[in-house]
Design a protein around this motif. Structure first.
Motif, PDB file in Angstrom:
ATOM      1  N   SER A   1       0.818  -1.224   0.000  1.00  0.00           N
ATOM      2  CA  SER A   1       0.000   0.000   0.000  1.00  0.00           C
ATOM      3  C   SER A   1       0.845   1.264   0.000  1.00  0.00           C
ATOM      4  CB  SER A   1      -0.920   0.002   1.225  1.00  0.00           C
ATOM      5  OG  SER A   1      -0.158   0.013   2.427  1.00  0.00           O
TER       6      SER A   1
ATOM      7  N   ASP B   1      -3.176  -6.034   0.611  1.00  0.00           N
ATOM      8  CA  ASP B   1      -3.406  -4.590   0.754  1.00  0.00           C
ATOM      9  C   ASP B   1      -2.651  -3.851  -0.350  1.00  0.00           C
ATOM     10  OD1 ASP B   1      -3.873  -1.994   1.510  1.00  0.00           O
ATOM     11  OD2 ASP B   1      -3.273  -2.263   3.597  1.00  0.00           O
TER      12      ASP B   1
ATOM     13  N   ASN C   1      -3.909  -0.620  -1.261  1.00  0.00           N
ATOM     14  CA  ASN C   1      -4.589   0.679  -1.228  1.00  0.00           C
ATOM     15  C   ASN C   1      -3.630   1.842  -1.457  1.00  0.00           C
ATOM     16  OD1 ASN C   1      -4.298   2.619   1.307  1.00  0.00           O
ATOM     17  ND2 ASN C   1      -4.027   0.541   2.086  1.00  0.00           N
TER      18      ASN C   1
ATOM     19  N   ASP D   1      -7.904  -4.989   0.329  1.00  0.00           N
ATOM     20  CA  ASP D   1      -8.021  -3.532   0.348  1.00  0.00           C
ATOM     21  C   ASP D   1      -7.370  -2.975  -0.922  1.00  0.00           C
ATOM     22  OD1 ASP D   1      -8.152  -0.841   0.819  1.00  0.00           O
ATOM     23  OD2 ASP D   1      -7.287  -0.907   2.819  1.00  0.00           O
TER      24      ASP D   1
ATOM     25  N   SER E   1      -8.609   0.122  -2.055  1.00  0.00           N
ATOM     26  CA  SER E   1      -9.211   1.459  -2.039  1.00  0.00           C
ATOM     27  C   SER E   1      -8.211   2.521  -2.471  1.00  0.00           C
ATOM     28  CB  SER E   1      -9.732   1.781  -0.638  1.00  0.00           C
ATOM     29  OG  SER E   1      -8.689   1.708   0.321  1.00  0.00           O
TER      30      SER E   1
END
Length: 835
Positions: A96, A118, A120, A142, A144
């Motif tokens: 991320s 992850d 993100n 994740d 996002s």
């Protein structure tokens, strides 16, 4: 730097170096290859930009690795493929907050043991692949806040029955979610607890199958385009604690919503709710602490109809309701809500007084907002507020009497648009020294501005406009260096602007219009370099317009100096203000010509968006369509106006002015301008108001004026214009003779003077584009075509038949033989009839 010798620790299993090195220290990962036993690696916040070409190969050399965390490592390259996968034991992968700008890599879907993924806050793009179905063990995903992730939600995501956390917010995902939710609902034992799809482009109705996700605790749908009603099955979501569906187009709230006994926080704001909310909608919300039903739109389509004696099962801490009908009485179902911290009941059609029982709840509030109602009586000054940032908004009610004061820990106070009268308390600065925002505008206050306001060192917004204040502007500004908004307009203030305003280095909005202020503008004002709005109109300021306005205040959007006593020329430096899009210098004594560089005002050429509304504050009056029009700050970014009327300007209208293609309003009336209307004025296609009256303009109306199809207010009266008035497009509606009166040479509808051919011939021979010459040329061409067509018809008809008979003997004999036979038949027929 990470010491390369670290790679000699071949039996090392756990390595965490996150946040251990300065960002400026760049590291490669060549030393990693020796750590063959490593199971856990965390290099978070270490600059690995030197390793971005080979980081994945280095990681792939660690066959025992089960957990890898490389967040915020300044990498931008995410390889899409690998020759082989060596890290097949990986269960946790955190990449991320880097800057990866590729699509989802193919090798990722071979990590079949992944439990936590992850990615993100990168710049990943493309669509979500169906291959996520390969990651059957995945529990947390994740992705996002990726700038370019788009497409629809793949149905395969719904098959991941072990998924407990799915975060896809702040992307560009579109389409409906029915297939995805239906897939999740078909799991025998769906483990999903956290679903975040906020800030995307999703639409359609929320499916009924949503109610089957009975372990869901957190549900985020805000800022999409969902519509219709919340599904009635929502009452089955027995574990739901947080539900956020703000900023959609939802319209219905079912009674089953009241069955969510575990619900703690709900945000339903900025939707299109309609209908009636009763106690059944709230019946079993025993865990509820936060309720948000806030709508900025003043339109009310949702009403509360709660039985007066009903006592809710919940204890609210945060209550925010705006533009829903709660009145006419103050809501009695709040009688037992003694844990409230935030109370917003704005635009709720509540009238009368705030009841004593509410004041006696011993609340410790951080916000009270009951604005835009019809409240009367005593303001609730007995309420207590917590230390820190506390706020009171009583704006737009019917409160009267002296201006009320609150406790010393108040930071925001809005008392505008009421009927408070008398002077501002002289000790206001001592009573509330920590105020950051004070708005007491649009009341009936009088007297002078108290000197104690200078003690409010944290003040960022001071709005005291539209009262009856008098006296001079105080000189306490040196202590208010954080002031962002200063609006003292529409009062009776007199004297000069004190030079101390130059200490307001953070000032963005300086509004002093409609007072009795006088003198020259202080040069210290040029220290306010961050100004967006400078409105000094309707005063008695004099002298030249200073050049430093353009040289020292480059961000200026609005310059309004109308109705003063300014003299001299318009400084050409104003043309350098690239953001300027509202200019009003009217009703002064300015002379000279309009600067030819006026076409450099880029702010009148480009289009702003609603994102730019933060650059505006308050209301602004602009002369448009022949009358005063007041625009609110929410629409000011759309207004593009240039008003130089009622001065002593001379010379011609600059041709460069026609490049200001975003102009709405152009007013050059009541000057001494000469020459012709610019021939390309039709370029101003957005123009709605054009006033060139009371000048010395001459010549015909340019044909391009018919391109001004949005024009609804035109005034060309009292000039020396001539020729025919156009009759095309918008001119068909501009049929008031007063628009053109005082121009003896003008003719045609709607004037009584009709245009004759002689009048057309009076047009200037160098007018290559005048209407009269164009019409005369058109008539001449029609006559010429008529003569040519007659001649051509004669040649084809006569010589096409007769010419052939003369030239070709066989055709001639056949033709005359045919005539003889027809003559004989006709003679025989006549003879038989006579017998």
């Amino acid at each position: 730097m990470i010491p390369p010798s670290l790679g000699n620790l071949s039996r090392l299993q756990y390595l965490d170096l996150s946040n251990c090195f300065a960002e400026s220290s760049r590291n490669d990962l060549l030393w990693l290859r020796g750590l063959s036993s490593l199971r856990y690696l965390n290099l978070g916040a270490i600059d690995l930009s030197n390793a971005e070409d080979h980081w994945l190969r280095a990681i792939n050399s660690l066959p025992s690795l089960t957990e890898l965390r490389l967040p915020n490592c300044f990498m931008s390259k995410l390889p899409l493929s690998l020759p082989f996968i060596n890290v097949t034991s990986l269960e946790v992968l955190d990449l991320s907050r880097n800057n990866f700008n590729s699509t989802s890599p193919r090798w990722l879907f071979n990590l079949t043991r992944l439990i936590h993924l992850d990615l993100n806050s990168n710049s990943l793009g493309g669509e979500l692949p169906d291959k996520f179905a390969n990651l059957a063990s995945l529990q947390e995903l994740d992705m996002s806040q990726n700038s370019y992730l788009e497409g629809r939600l793949p149905k395969s995501l719904g098959s991941l029955c072990d998924m407990s956390v799915l975060k896809l917010s702040a992307n560009r995902i579109t389409g409906e979610i029915n297939d995805f939710i239906n897939g999740l609902a078909q799991c025998n034992n769906s483990k999903l607890e956290n679903l975040d799809l906020g800030n995307n482009g999703l639409y359609g109705n929320l499916p009924d199958s949503l109610g089957n996700l009975k372990k869901l605790r957190y549900l985020q749908f805000l800022r999409n385009s969902f519509q219709g009603s919340i599904p009635r099955t929502i009452g089955n979501m027995s574990s739901l604690e947080e539900f956020y569906v703000a900023n959609n187009k939802m319209s219905g709230i079912p009674e089953s919503f009241g069955q969510l006994s575990t619900l703690v926080a709900v945000d339903l704001s900025e939707n299109l709710w309609e209908g009636v909310v009763t106690e059944r909608h709230l019946a079993n919300l025993s865990s509820l602490t936060d309720l948000d039903l806030y709508n900025l739109s003043p339109n009310i389509s949702l009403a509360f109809n709660i039985t007066p004696g009903w006592i809710p099962p919940f204890k609210l801490r945060y209550l925010k309701i705006r533009s829903c009908q709660l009145g006419p009485e103050f809501p009695t179902w709040l009688r037992k809500q003694n844990e409230l911290k935030t109370v917003v009941l704005n635009n709720a059609k509540i009238s009368g007084t705030i009841p004593d029982w509410f004041l006696q709840l011993n609340l410790q509030l951080d916000e009270l907002d009951v604005g835009y109602n019809r409240l009367t009586g005593e303001p609730p000054t007995s309420l207590m507020f917590v230390d820190g940032r506390s706020s009171v908004d009583l704006s737009s009610n019917l409160y009267d009497g002296p201006l009320p004061m609150w406790s010393s820990n108040m930071t925001i106070l809005y008392l505008n648009d009421n009927r408070f009268s008398g002077p501002i308390p002289p000790n206001i600065g001592e009573l509330m020294p920590y105020l950051t925002d004070l708005d007491i505008s649009r009341n009936e206050l009088n007297g002078i501005i108290p000197l104690s306001i200078g003690n409010m060192a944290t003040l960022t917004s001071l709005v005291i406009s539209n009262n009856y204040l008098s006296g001079e502007i105080p000189r306490f500004w040196s202590n208010l260096s954080s002031l962002y908004i200063l609006d003292m307009s529409n009062n009776g203030l007199s004297g000069p602007i004190p030079s101390e305003v130059g200490f307001l280095s953070s000032l963005r909005f300086f509004i002093l219009s409609n007072n009795n202020l006088s003198g020259n503008l202080p040069s210290s004002l040029q220290n306010c370099k961050s100004l967006y709005t400078l409105d000094l109109g309707e005063n008695k300021f004099m002298g030249n317009i200073p050049t430093w306005i353009a040289e020292s205040i480059p961000l200026l959007l609005i310059l309004r100096l109308r109705t003063n006593l300014f003299t001299g020329e318009i400084p050409p430096q104003i043309c350098h203000l690239s953001n300027l899009h509202i200019v009003d210098l009217s009703h002064n004594k300015l002379s000279g010509s309009i600067p030819p560089c006026i076409g450099n005002l880029i702010g009148l050429k480009v289009e702003l968006t609603d994102v730019d509304t933060v650059s505006y504050q308050g209301r602004l009056t602009v002369v448009a369509k022949g009358r005063f029009v007041q625009y609110d700050q929410s629409i000011l970014y759309l207004v593009n106006s240039l008003d130089l009327s009622d001065n002593c300007l001379s010379g011609e209208i600059p041709e460069a002015l026609t490049s200001l293609v975003r102009l709405w309003t152009l007013n050059l009336s009541m000057n001494h301008l000469i020459g012709r209307i610019p021939i390309d004025i039709g370029n101003l296609e957005r123009l709605e108001t054009l006033d060139l009256s009371s000048n010395n303009l001459s010549g015909p109306l340019p044909p391009s004026m018919t391109s001004l199809t949005k024009l609804n207010h035109l005034n060309l009266s009292y000039n020396d214009l001539s020729g025919k008035i156009p009759t095309a497009n918008q001119f068909l509606t501009l049929n008031d003779p007063s628009i053109y009166e005082g121009n003896v040479g003008l003719c045609g509808i709607p004037l009584p003077e009709l245009c004759s051919r002689d009048e057309k011939q009076l047009q200037s021979p160098d007018d290559s584009g005048g209407n009269s010459e164009s019409e005369e040329r058109a008539d001449h061409l029609e006559y010429l075509w008529l003569i040519l067509s007659i001649g051509l018809g004669f040649l084809v008809g006569f010589w096409g038949v007769c010419g052939t008979l003369i030239v070709k003997k066989s055709w001639r004999e056949a033709y005359y033989g045919y005539i003889d036979r027809m003559k004989n038949k006709l003679t025989a027929l006549v003879a038989r009839r006579t017998d």
